[in-house]
Structure formats: structure tokens, C-alpha cells
Motif scaffolding. Structure first.
Motif, PDB file in Angstrom:
ATOM      1  N   ILE A   1       0.836  -1.190   0.000  1.00  0.00           N
ATOM      2  CA  ILE A   1       0.000   0.000   0.000  1.00  0.00           C
ATOM      3  C   ILE A   1       0.879   1.251   0.000  1.00  0.00           C
ATOM      4  CG2 ILE A   1      -1.794   1.275   1.224  1.00  0.00           C
ATOM      5  CD1 ILE A   1      -2.613  -1.468  -0.001  1.00  0.00           C
ATOM      6  N   LYS A   2       0.569   2.167  -0.919  1.00  0.00           N
ATOM      7  CA  LYS A   2       1.371   3.376  -1.047  1.00  0.00           C
ATOM      8  C   LYS A   2       0.573   4.670  -0.914  1.00  0.00           C
ATOM      9  CE  LYS A   2       4.817   1.173  -4.056  1.00  0.00           C
ATOM     10  NZ  LYS A   2       5.521   1.243  -5.364  1.00  0.00           N
ATOM     11  N   GLY A   3      -0.772   4.587  -0.871  1.00  0.00           N
ATOM     12  CA  GLY A   3      -1.575   5.794  -0.756  1.00  0.00           C
ATOM     13  C   GLY A   3      -3.023   5.497  -0.413  1.00  0.00           C
ATOM     14  N   TYR A   4      -3.726   6.529   0.080  1.00  0.00           N
ATOM     15  CA  TYR A   4      -5.115   6.384   0.516  1.00  0.00           C
ATOM     16  C   TYR A   4      -6.035   7.365  -0.209  1.00  0.00           C
ATOM     17  CZ  TYR A   4      -4.506   3.230   4.524  1.00  0.00           C
ATOM     18  OH  TYR A   4      -4.276   2.139   5.321  1.00  0.00           O
ATOM     19  N   LEU A   5      -7.230   6.889  -0.537  1.00  0.00           N
ATOM     20  CA  LEU A   5      -8.302   7.730  -1.047  1.00  0.00           C
ATOM     21  C   LEU A   5      -9.417   7.740  -0.007  1.00  0.00           C
ATOM     22  CD1 LEU A   5      -8.580   6.452  -4.745  1.00  0.00           C
ATOM     23  CD2 LEU A   5      -7.260   8.403  -3.902  1.00  0.00           C
ATOM     24  N   PHE A   6      -9.857   8.922   0.388  1.00  0.00           N
ATOM     25  CA  PHE A   6     -10.900   9.054   1.413  1.00  0.00           C
ATOM     26  C   PHE A   6     -12.178   9.649   0.843  1.00  0.00           C
ATOM     27  CE2 PHE A   6      -7.500   8.517   4.446  1.00  0.00           C
ATOM     28  CZ  PHE A   6      -8.127   7.974   5.563  1.00  0.00           C
ATOM     29  N   ASP A   7     -13.292   9.078   1.262  1.00  0.00           N
ATOM     30  CA  ASP A   7     -14.585   9.719   1.092  1.00  0.00           C
ATOM     31  C   ASP A   7     -14.687  10.814   2.159  1.00  0.00           C
ATOM     32  OD1 ASP A   7     -17.459  10.020   0.464  1.00  0.00           O
ATOM     33  OD2 ASP A   7     -17.746   9.037   2.403  1.00  0.00           O
ATOM     34  N   TYR A   8     -15.615  11.766   1.961  1.00  0.00           N
ATOM     35  CA  TYR A   8     -15.806  12.795   2.987  1.00  0.00           C
ATOM     36  C   TYR A   8     -17.118  12.604   3.748  1.00  0.00           C
ATOM     37  CZ  TYR A   8     -16.547  17.024   5.532  1.00  0.00           C
ATOM     38  OH  TYR A   8     -16.796  17.886   6.560  1.00  0.00           O
ATOM     39  N   GLY A   9     -18.250  12.930   3.113  1.00  0.00           N
ATOM     40  CA  GLY A   9     -19.532  12.903   3.796  1.00  0.00           C
ATOM     41  C   GLY A   9     -19.919  11.518   4.283  1.00  0.00           C
ATOM     42  N   GLY A  10     -20.163  11.389   5.584  1.00  0.00           N
ATOM     43  CA  GLY A  10     -20.490  10.099   6.159  1.00  0.00           C
ATOM     44  C   GLY A  10     -19.263   9.349   6.655  1.00  0.00           C
ATOM     45  N   THR A  11     -18.094   9.795   6.241  1.00  0.00           N
ATOM     46  CA  THR A  11     -16.850   9.128   6.643  1.00  0.00           C
ATOM     47  C   THR A  11     -16.052   9.997   7.609  1.00  0.00           C
ATOM     48  OG1 THR A  11     -16.735   7.894   4.557  1.00  0.00           O
ATOM     49  CG2 THR A  11     -14.682   8.131   5.798  1.00  0.00           C
ATOM     50  N   LEU A  12     -15.718  11.200   7.192  1.00  0.00           N
ATOM     51  CA  LEU A  12     -14.899  12.073   8.025  1.00  0.00           C
ATOM     52  C   LEU A  12     -15.722  13.019   8.902  1.00  0.00           C
ATOM     53  CD1 LEU A  12     -12.081  13.045   5.493  1.00  0.00           C
ATOM     54  CD2 LEU A  12     -12.075  11.216   7.203  1.00  0.00           C
TER      55      LEU A  12
ATOM     56  N   PRO B   1     -21.673   6.104  -7.737  1.00  0.00           N
ATOM     57  CA  PRO B   1     -20.753   4.963  -7.700  1.00  0.00           C
ATOM     58  C   PRO B   1     -19.967   4.714  -8.989  1.00  0.00           C
ATOM     59  CG  PRO B   1     -22.949   4.171  -8.133  1.00  0.00           C
ATOM     60  CD  PRO B   1     -23.063   5.655  -7.952  1.00  0.00           C
ATOM     61  N   ASP B   2     -19.873   5.707  -9.873  1.00  0.00           N
ATOM     62  CA  ASP B   2     -19.078   5.543 -11.085  1.00  0.00           C
ATOM     63  C   ASP B   2     -17.604   5.383 -10.693  1.00  0.00           C
ATOM     64  OD1 ASP B   2     -17.661   5.892 -13.517  1.00  0.00           O
ATOM     65  OD2 ASP B   2     -19.248   7.154 -14.327  1.00  0.00           O
ATOM     66  N   ALA B   3     -17.026   4.254 -11.025  1.00  0.00           N
ATOM     67  CA  ALA B   3     -15.646   3.952 -10.613  1.00  0.00           C
ATOM     68  C   ALA B   3     -14.623   4.904 -11.219  1.00  0.00           C
ATOM     69  CB  ALA B   3     -15.293   2.513 -10.983  1.00  0.00           C
ATOM     70  N   ARG B   4     -15.014   5.620 -12.277  1.00  0.00           N
ATOM     71  CA  ARG B   4     -14.063   6.540 -12.919  1.00  0.00           C
ATOM     72  C   ARG B   4     -13.608   7.647 -11.975  1.00  0.00           C
ATOM     73  NH1 ARG B   4     -16.955   8.754 -18.012  1.00  0.00           N
ATOM     74  NH2 ARG B   4     -18.694   8.738 -16.513  1.00  0.00           N
ATOM     75  N   ILE B   5     -14.446   8.023 -11.014  1.00  0.00           N
ATOM     76  CA  ILE B   5     -14.040   9.085 -10.094  1.00  0.00           C
ATOM     77  C   ILE B   5     -12.924   8.588  -9.167  1.00  0.00           C
ATOM     78  CG2 ILE B   5     -15.744   8.609  -8.265  1.00  0.00           C
ATOM     79  CD1 ILE B   5     -16.077  11.696  -8.034  1.00  0.00           C
ATOM     80  N   PHE B   6     -12.941   7.312  -8.843  1.00  0.00           N
ATOM     81  CA  PHE B   6     -11.845   6.744  -8.050  1.00  0.00           C
ATOM     82  C   PHE B   6     -10.579   6.607  -8.891  1.00  0.00           C
ATOM     83  CE2 PHE B   6     -15.523   5.240  -5.567  1.00  0.00           C
ATOM     84  CZ  PHE B   6     -15.153   5.734  -4.325  1.00  0.00           C
ATOM     85  N   ARG B   7     -10.751   6.338 -10.181  1.00  0.00           N
ATOM     86  CA  ARG B   7      -9.581   6.267 -11.055  1.00  0.00           C
ATOM     87  C   ARG B   7      -8.874   7.621 -11.096  1.00  0.00           C
ATOM     88  NH1 ARG B   7      -7.198   3.039 -14.318  1.00  0.00           N
ATOM     89  NH2 ARG B   7      -8.827   1.446 -14.254  1.00  0.00           N
ATOM     90  N   LEU B   8      -9.647   8.701 -11.093  1.00  0.00           N
ATOM     91  CA  LEU B   8      -9.041  10.032 -11.060  1.00  0.00           C
ATOM     92  C   LEU B   8      -8.227  10.220  -9.780  1.00  0.00           C
ATOM     93  CD1 LEU B   8     -11.977  12.281 -12.371  1.00  0.00           C
ATOM     94  CD2 LEU B   8      -9.921  11.574 -13.616  1.00  0.00           C
TER      95      LEU B   8
ATOM     96  N   LEU C   1      -2.699  10.339  -7.289  1.00  0.00           N
ATOM     97  CA  LEU C   1      -1.648   9.822  -6.418  1.00  0.00           C
ATOM     98  C   LEU C   1      -0.431   9.350  -7.208  1.00  0.00           C
ATOM     99  CD1 LEU C   1      -3.741   7.710  -3.868  1.00  0.00           C
ATOM    100  CD2 LEU C   1      -2.354   9.721  -3.316  1.00  0.00           C
ATOM    101  N   GLY C   2      -0.631   9.110  -8.497  1.00  0.00           N
ATOM    102  CA  GLY C   2       0.459   8.585  -9.324  1.00  0.00           C
ATOM    103  C   GLY C   2       0.742   7.130  -9.022  1.00  0.00           C
ATOM    104  N   LEU C   3      -0.302   6.395  -8.617  1.00  0.00           N
ATOM    105  CA  LEU C   3      -0.140   4.999  -8.234  1.00  0.00           C
ATOM    106  C   LEU C   3      -1.012   4.086  -9.087  1.00  0.00           C
ATOM    107  CD1 LEU C   3      -0.317   5.497  -4.349  1.00  0.00           C
ATOM    108  CD2 LEU C   3       1.749   5.236  -5.735  1.00  0.00           C
ATOM    109  N   LYS C   4      -0.895   2.788  -8.820  1.00  0.00           N
ATOM    110  CA  LYS C   4      -1.766   1.802  -9.436  1.00  0.00           C
ATOM    111  C   LYS C   4      -2.911   1.513  -8.470  1.00  0.00           C
ATOM    112  CE  LYS C   4       2.178  -0.431 -11.698  1.00  0.00           C
ATOM    113  NZ  LYS C   4       2.989  -1.682 -11.782  1.00  0.00           N
ATOM    114  N   PRO C   5      -4.083   1.082  -8.957  1.00  0.00           N
ATOM    115  CA  PRO C   5      -5.188   0.783  -8.052  1.00  0.00           C
ATOM    116  C   PRO C   5      -4.811  -0.167  -6.922  1.00  0.00           C
ATOM    117  CG  PRO C   5      -5.977   0.788 -10.306  1.00  0.00           C
ATOM    118  CD  PRO C   5      -4.473   0.922 -10.375  1.00  0.00           C
ATOM    119  N   GLU C   6      -4.039  -1.195  -7.259  1.00  0.00           N
ATOM    120  CA  GLU C   6      -3.671  -2.185  -6.245  1.00  0.00           C
ATOM    121  C   GLU C   6      -2.707  -1.634  -5.193  1.00  0.00           C
ATOM    122  OE1 GLU C   6      -1.191  -3.200 -10.011  1.00  0.00           O
ATOM    123  OE2 GLU C   6      -3.211  -2.454  -9.504  1.00  0.00           O
TER     124      GLU C   6
END
Length: 234
Positions: free
Chosen positions: A2-13, A163-170, A175-180
Motif C-alpha cells: 500500500i502506497k496511498g489512501y483515497l478518502f470519502d468525505y460525507g459520512g466518513t470524516l 458509484p461511477d468507478a471513474r471518479i476513483f480512477r481520477l 496519487l500517481g499509483l496503481k489501483p492495487e
């Protein structure tokens, strides 16, 4: 690795995993707004649709102001539907009471979230990926969270909504990383966990009080947490 984190905001933080509909309903109950749960749920859906379809929130709106608009829309719907026969004085009084109740709780939760993010940021780069109204950067500054994120991917700015996965791809690309190599942390199984998993990211489900009683396959996320600080132990 693991090299980086993506966070949701509303309902999470901001609510520690609790769905915002549940947060609002609990505040209505604490402040003795005389309406039934189903009438509230209908008003909540009305307000969210109104906010989604009309440009009622400006980029410079704080969360306090955003929440005030959200509650006003709900209460107006309750009055228009006949579920609540409030006069102007009662309307203003209950609106202020619910607003102050919730804002106090959100300030405490975001303060706690900030302490966890600070520790996590020392180990990993963080990016925020959020469905929001176009003012998420103002809100992050309001609660002192903006310094923890290298980038912010907001649905209103990029034209893609979970839930469009493309927003997570962005987010992964930012992050300059791979999904995995990334972990997605979110409270919504449908909007966060499922699309992130589909993309190939690791996932952490912040499981709190949901909007429905729907059961989810808890083998899908890599981890399930009930306190944000548990991320520091993974």
C-alpha cells in the motif's frame, strides 16, 4: 504494498460512518420536531434531490451555511406536505436548534478525524474523493482538514459521481499509483466499496448506521472499521 489512501468525505470524516439521513433524523428527535420518521425520510429525499438539481450551494458556502439550506428545504417540505403545522416562530426555532445540534457534533467528529489523518499522512499520501455540492474545499478549510490532502476530486468539479468507478480512477491517477497500491476508505458500501473494489483498489468500509436495513456481503471489503483510528492499526 500500500502506497496511498483515497478518502470519502460525507459520512466518513464528518459523521463517523453514520448516514446523513440518520444523523438528521436523530437531531430532529433530540430537538423534538413533531414529525414522523417516514415523513422525515420523504422530506430528506426531497431536499437531496432539490440540492442535486438546482444550484443552491455556492463554492464559498461553509458547511454551516450548507447544512442550514439542507434543513430549511426539509422543513419546508414537511410544512408543505401537511406533516408539520409550524408557524413562523416555531419553524425558525426548530431550524436553529437542529442546525446548532448537528454542527456541534460535526465539528467534534471532524476534529477527531483530523487527528487520525495527521498520523496517517505521516506515512502515506492522501487524496479526497467526494460527491459534494461544489464547495468541498471551503468545507475542508472550515474544519481544518484541507492540509491533509494532496488533491481533492469532487463530483461537482469533475462531472462524475459515485458509484461511477471513474471518479476513483481520477484519485488513483492523482496519487500517481496503481489501483492495487491504493486503499479506499468510505462509509457507503454501494458508492465507495463496490466501485473501488471493481477498479482494483483495496477497500476499508467504515461501517456505521446506514439509511436502510439492506445486508451487504462483508467479505467484499478488505477491512471493516467502526472507528477511524482503527486505520492506524491496519
Amino acid at each position: 504494498m500500500i502506497k496511498g489512501y483515497l478518502f470519502d468525505y460525507g459520512g466518513t470524516l464528518d459523521t463517523a460512518g453514520c448516514h446523513w439521513g440518520q444523523m438528521l433524523w436523530a437531531a430532529y428527535q433530540r430537538q423534538h420536531v413533531p414529525v414522523g420518521e417516514q415523513d422525515f425520510r420523504d422530506a430528506y429525499v426531497y431536499g437531496e434531490r432539490k440540492l442535486g438539481n438546482e444550484s443552491l450551494i455556492r463554492p464559498d458556502f461553509t458547511f454551516y451555511k450548507t447544512l442550514a439550506v439542507k434543513i430549511r428545504l426539509e422543513m419546508e417540505c414537511l410544512c408543505m406536505s401537511g406533516a408539520w403545522n409550524a408557524d413562523e416562530s416555531e419553524f425558525k426555532s426548530k431550524h436553529k436548534a437542529v442546525l446548532e445540534d448537528l454542527y456541534t457534533r460535526v465539528k467534534a467528529t471532524t476534529n477527531y478525524s483530523g487527528k487520525v489523518l495527521a498520523k496517517l499522512q505521516a506515512r502515506y499520501p492522501l487524496v479526497l474523493v467526494s460527491n459534494f455540492y461544489g464547495n468541498i474545499n471551503t468545507v475542508l478549510q472550515e474544519f481544518g482538514l484541507s492540509t491533509y490532502f494532496e488533491d481533492v476530486i469532487e463530483s461537482a468539479a469533475v462531472g462524475i459521481r459515485k458509484p461511477d468507478a471513474r471518479i476513483f480512477r481520477l484519485g488513483v491517477e492523482s496519487l500517481g499509483l496503481k489501483p492495487e497500491e491504493t486503499v479506499v476508505v468510505g462509509d457507503s458500501f454501494y458508492k465507495d466499496i463496490e466501485p473501488a473494489r471493481k477498479l482494483g483498489c483495496h477497500t476499508v468500509w467504515f461501517k456505521g448506521k446506514g439509511w436502510t436495513n439492506r445486508k451487504f456481503d462483508e467479505t467484499v471489503p478488505d477491512h471493516i472499521i467502526t472507528d477511524l483510528a482503527q486505520l492506524l492499526e491496519i
